[in-house]
Motif scaffolding. Structure first.
Motif, PDB file in Angstrom:
ATOM      1  N   ASP A  53       0.825  -1.203   0.000  1.00  0.00           N
ATOM      2  CA  ASP A  53       0.000   0.000   0.000  1.00  0.00           C
ATOM      3  C   ASP A  53       0.862   1.257   0.000  1.00  0.00           C
ATOM      4  OD1 ASP A  53      -2.439  -1.403   0.073  1.00  0.00           O
ATOM      5  OD2 ASP A  53      -2.301  -1.617   2.248  1.00  0.00           O
TER       6      ASP A  53
ATOM      7  N   ARG B 227       0.994   1.803  -3.955  1.00  0.00           N
ATOM      8  CA  ARG B 227      -0.126   2.714  -4.215  1.00  0.00           C
ATOM      9  C   ARG B 227       0.155   4.136  -3.742  1.00  0.00           C
ATOM     10  NH1 ARG B 227      -1.726  -2.132  -4.162  1.00  0.00           N
ATOM     11  NH2 ARG B 227      -2.323  -2.903  -2.149  1.00  0.00           N
TER      12      ARG B 227
ATOM     13  N   GLY C  19      -1.750   6.826   1.268  1.00  0.00           N
ATOM     14  CA  GLY C  19      -2.415   5.656   0.694  1.00  0.00           C
ATOM     15  C   GLY C  19      -3.834   5.786   0.642  1.00  0.00           C
TER      16      GLY C  19
END
Length: 173
Positions: free
Chosen positions: A58, A92, A173
């Motif tokens: 993430d 991400r 994130g």
């Protein structure tokens, strides 16, 4: 991804979490899963770039540049390395950290961290300076460093707690 500040005396080459002097120990805990990474003492951002691999994560926590400052590497090179690491890892989100204080090069470190902050803003990354509690005009506060480059355990733990707080705060994130 990081250098000796992240590794804490024990290289990280995958799921390991580094040595006792790593900030990672204080950042880990409930609600955060450390999936591994890469951190080696003496590493430059070019080394990080060469070692980067895609990860299912993430957030990439990226703390690089201490050795680049010490070696006088050009910002254009460092910036390109950091961008490449983030692209290769493919997380991400990216949490870009300031480098710690430097007793030998306090002004250079302060200027470098200003550039990191700007890079993070330009790239849409989150920026964190987990070293504010142990920094005094770009150098370590008395008692916060082992050698003017590496933090004491207390200082590393403080940095890890700040990074953990930022990660849990939801701003990344």
């Amino acid at each position: 991804m990081g250098d000796s500040i992240t590794a804490g005396g024990v290289p990280i080459l995958g799921p390991g979490t580094g040595g006792d002097l790593s900030w990672i120990s204080a950042a880990r805990g409930p609600l955060l899963e450390f999936r591994g990474g890469w951190a080696i003492g003496g590493a430059t951002t070019a080394d990080m770039r060469a070692a980067a691999t895609p990860m299912d994560a993430d957030v990439l926590v990226l703390m690089g540049g201490t050795n680049d400052v010490l070696l006088g590497r050009r910002w254009e090179q460092v910036q390109g390395d950091l961008r490449a690491v983030a692209a290769i890892v493919g997380a991400r989100a990216v949490l870009l950290s300031a480098v710690p204080p430097s007793d030998a090069l306090p002004e250079a470190t302060t200027g470098f961290n200003d550039r990191l902050r700007t890079l993070a803003a330009e790239r849409g990354w989150q920026f964190v300076d987990p070293w504010t509690g142990v920094t005094q005009e770009g150098a370590y506060r008395p008692g916060a460093s082992l050698d003017g480059v590496h933090p004491t355990q207390r200082a590393a733990d403080e940095a890890g707690a700040v990074i953990r707080e930022v990660l849990l705060d939801g701003g990344v994130g």
